[in-house]
Scaffold this motif. Structure first.
Motif, PDB file in Angstrom:
ATOM      1  N   GLU A 152       0.859  -1.190   0.000  1.00 43.00           N
ATOM      2  CA  GLU A 152       0.000   0.000   0.000  1.00 43.00           C
ATOM      3  C   GLU A 152       0.896   1.241   0.000  1.00 43.00           C
ATOM      4  O   GLU A 152       2.022   1.189   0.477  1.00 43.00           O
ATOM      5  CB  GLU A 152      -0.893   0.006   1.243  1.00 43.00           C
ATOM      6  N   THR A 153       0.354   2.348  -0.486  1.00 41.31           N
ATOM      7  CA  THR A 153       1.185   3.566  -0.546  1.00 41.31           C
ATOM      8  C   THR A 153       0.955   4.473   0.658  1.00 41.31           C
ATOM      9  O   THR A 153       1.727   5.382   0.913  1.00 41.31           O
ATOM     10  CB  THR A 153       0.888   4.372  -1.830  1.00 41.31           C
ATOM     11  N   SER A 154      -0.124   4.222   1.405  1.00 44.41           N
ATOM     12  CA  SER A 154      -0.354   5.029   2.610  1.00 44.41           C
ATOM     13  C   SER A 154      -0.950   4.147   3.704  1.00 44.41           C
ATOM     14  O   SER A 154      -1.588   3.132   3.410  1.00 44.41           O
ATOM     15  CB  SER A 154      -1.304   6.185   2.304  1.00 44.41           C
ATOM     16  N   SER A 179       7.822   2.211  -2.405  1.00 41.26           N
ATOM     17  CA  SER A 179       6.787   2.881  -1.593  1.00 41.26           C
ATOM     18  C   SER A 179       6.859   2.427  -0.125  1.00 41.26           C
ATOM     19  O   SER A 179       6.637   3.222   0.790  1.00 41.26           O
ATOM     20  CB  SER A 179       5.399   2.617  -2.163  1.00 41.26           C
ATOM     21  N   THR A 312       1.714  -1.108  -6.631  1.00 37.17           N
ATOM     22  CA  THR A 312       3.023  -0.459  -6.406  1.00 37.17           C
ATOM     23  C   THR A 312       4.165  -1.455  -6.523  1.00 37.17           C
ATOM     24  O   THR A 312       5.253  -1.110  -6.953  1.00 37.17           O
ATOM     25  CB  THR A 312       3.094   0.191  -5.006  1.00 37.17           C
ATOM     26  N   SER A 316       7.238  -0.771  -9.123  1.00 35.65           N
ATOM     27  CA  SER A 316       8.569  -0.669  -8.510  1.00 35.65           C
ATOM     28  C   SER A 316       9.611  -1.481  -9.292  1.00 35.65           C
ATOM     29  O   SER A 316      10.686  -0.978  -9.622  1.00 35.65           O
ATOM     30  CB  SER A 316       8.498  -1.165  -7.062  1.00 35.65           C
TER      31      SER A 316
END
Length: 366
Positions: A152-154, A179, A312, A316
């Motif tokens: 996850e990015t957040s 990330s 992500t 990446s």
């Protein structure tokens, strides 16, 4: 031999009908053994993939009962196929379930490693699971993370604080995507971005684990296990490429059903079959991280359709290798598939990254 007689117990996502999970577990085990360790895979079986959960869902109503009863032979067969393949190449501890005392059943080792795959992805794990951080072990236990994934990015503030507290007990942290490195560094901790463990075995080494060639003709392989945004768009692209190159379209299923859109469906494919199908394919279309990883590592011409979630990890590795032109996010164009990938540069990048991974582990285990 570097760390003779020392023992590593590693924890990862290894249960379930997922080629990537099984093959990254085998790769991780092989890496530790190559460094001279004795290595054991902690056989943690979370509720979400257990037989108990399967039967609970089965008895939750008439429709689930019918569906789950019909699917039970598939579930049992796939469990057996994947489990026996994994245990052929890895030593597993006795099973540990969510109801068990994790600390009591966890094998005793010199180092406890959180392995790769989506171990720290709370959405994937159906909630925050602190076993993947060895929260139950005493503070003095030496914890290391090897190419773990958050996916996850957040993160919520609550998860950020919990993760920060648990990762503060780690001697060394490495992650599988850029990330995740940013998230952990945002917590004031250090993290190294490493390759997925499957990249640590080169093309010829993966041959040891694969089945005999399954499809004799030349073919395009479709591997889109989940999170498919638009199946029709994927098959339209596949047909355009296959027609131009004179290829059959091959896909596989975890059950007895044929995919009507493909020329042939390989049923009940094992991880060895997956490797063989990837290895001999003339072109690969995928939307999965490990589908992308093996396409790159086995030097395939490929296109990756970005999935609806957890993408992500894919971007990446694609960016690391400079293969952004293989990503399909909106509309597919046949020109994109005509550009041949020059793997000389890509393999050079992977070799540098492999050295980086081994150096990280040597320092972490020192």
């Amino acid at each position: 031999v570097i760390f003779m007689k020392k023992k590593v117990a590693f924890l990862t996502i290894h249960v379930g009908f997922n080629f990537g999970s099984v093959l990254q577990s085998i790769a991780t085990n092989r890496i530790f053994k190559s460094l001279g360790f004795s290595s054991i895979l902690i056989n943690y079986i979370p509720d979400r993939v257990s037989y108990a959960r399967y039967f609970n869902k089965m008895f939750s109503g008439i429709i689930p009962f019918v569906k789950k009863t019909i699917n039970l032979p598939n579930f049992a067969r796939n469990n057996r196929v994947y489990g026996s393949y994994l245990s052929k190449y890895c030593t597993l501890s006795s099973p540990i379930y969510d109801k068990d005392d994790f600390a009591k059943k966890c094998p005793i080792a010199d180092f406890y490693v959180t392995g790769s795959d989506q171990v720290w992805n709370s959405k994937h794990n159906e909630g925050f699971n602190d076993r993947y951080y060895f929260a139950q072990l005493p503070e003095e236990a030496v914890r290391i993370s090897f190419a773990s994934s958050i996916g996850e990015t957040s993160l919520s503030e609550e998860h950020t604080q919990r993760i920060k507290k648990l990762l503060s007990n780690y001697k060394a942290i490495s992650v599988r995507e850029e990330s995740a490195k940013k998230l952990i560094e945002g917590m004031g901790l250090q993290a190294t971005h490493l390759l997925d463990p499957t990249f640590m075995l080169k093309r010829e080494e993966w041959q040891e684990y694969m089945s005999q060639r399954i499809v004799k003709e030349e073919y395009l392989l479709i591997y889109t296990p989940y999170n498919t945004v638009d199946k029709k768009a994927i098959f339209d692209a596949a047909r355009a490429i296959a027609k131009e190159r004179g290829l059959k379209i091959i896909t596989f299923s975890w059950n007895w059903r044929n995919d009507k859109m493909a020329d042939r469906t390989i049923k009940y494919a094992s991880p060895g079959d997956f490797l063989s199908l990837m290895y001999h394919a003339n072109y690969v279309i995928t939307n999965s991280f490990h589908g992308t990883a093996f396409s790159v590592n086995l030097n395939k011409q490929f296109s990756v359709f970005m999935p609806s979630a957890f993408s992500t990890r894919i971007s990446s590795i694609i960016e690391l290798c400079g293969l952004q032109n293989r990503m399909v996010s909106d509309n597919f164009s046949i020109e994109q598939s005509r550009e041949l990938i020059d793997y000389t540069t890509v393999n050079g990048i992977l070799d540098v990254e492999r050295v980086k991974s081994i150096e990280f582990l040597k320092q972490a285990f020192a």
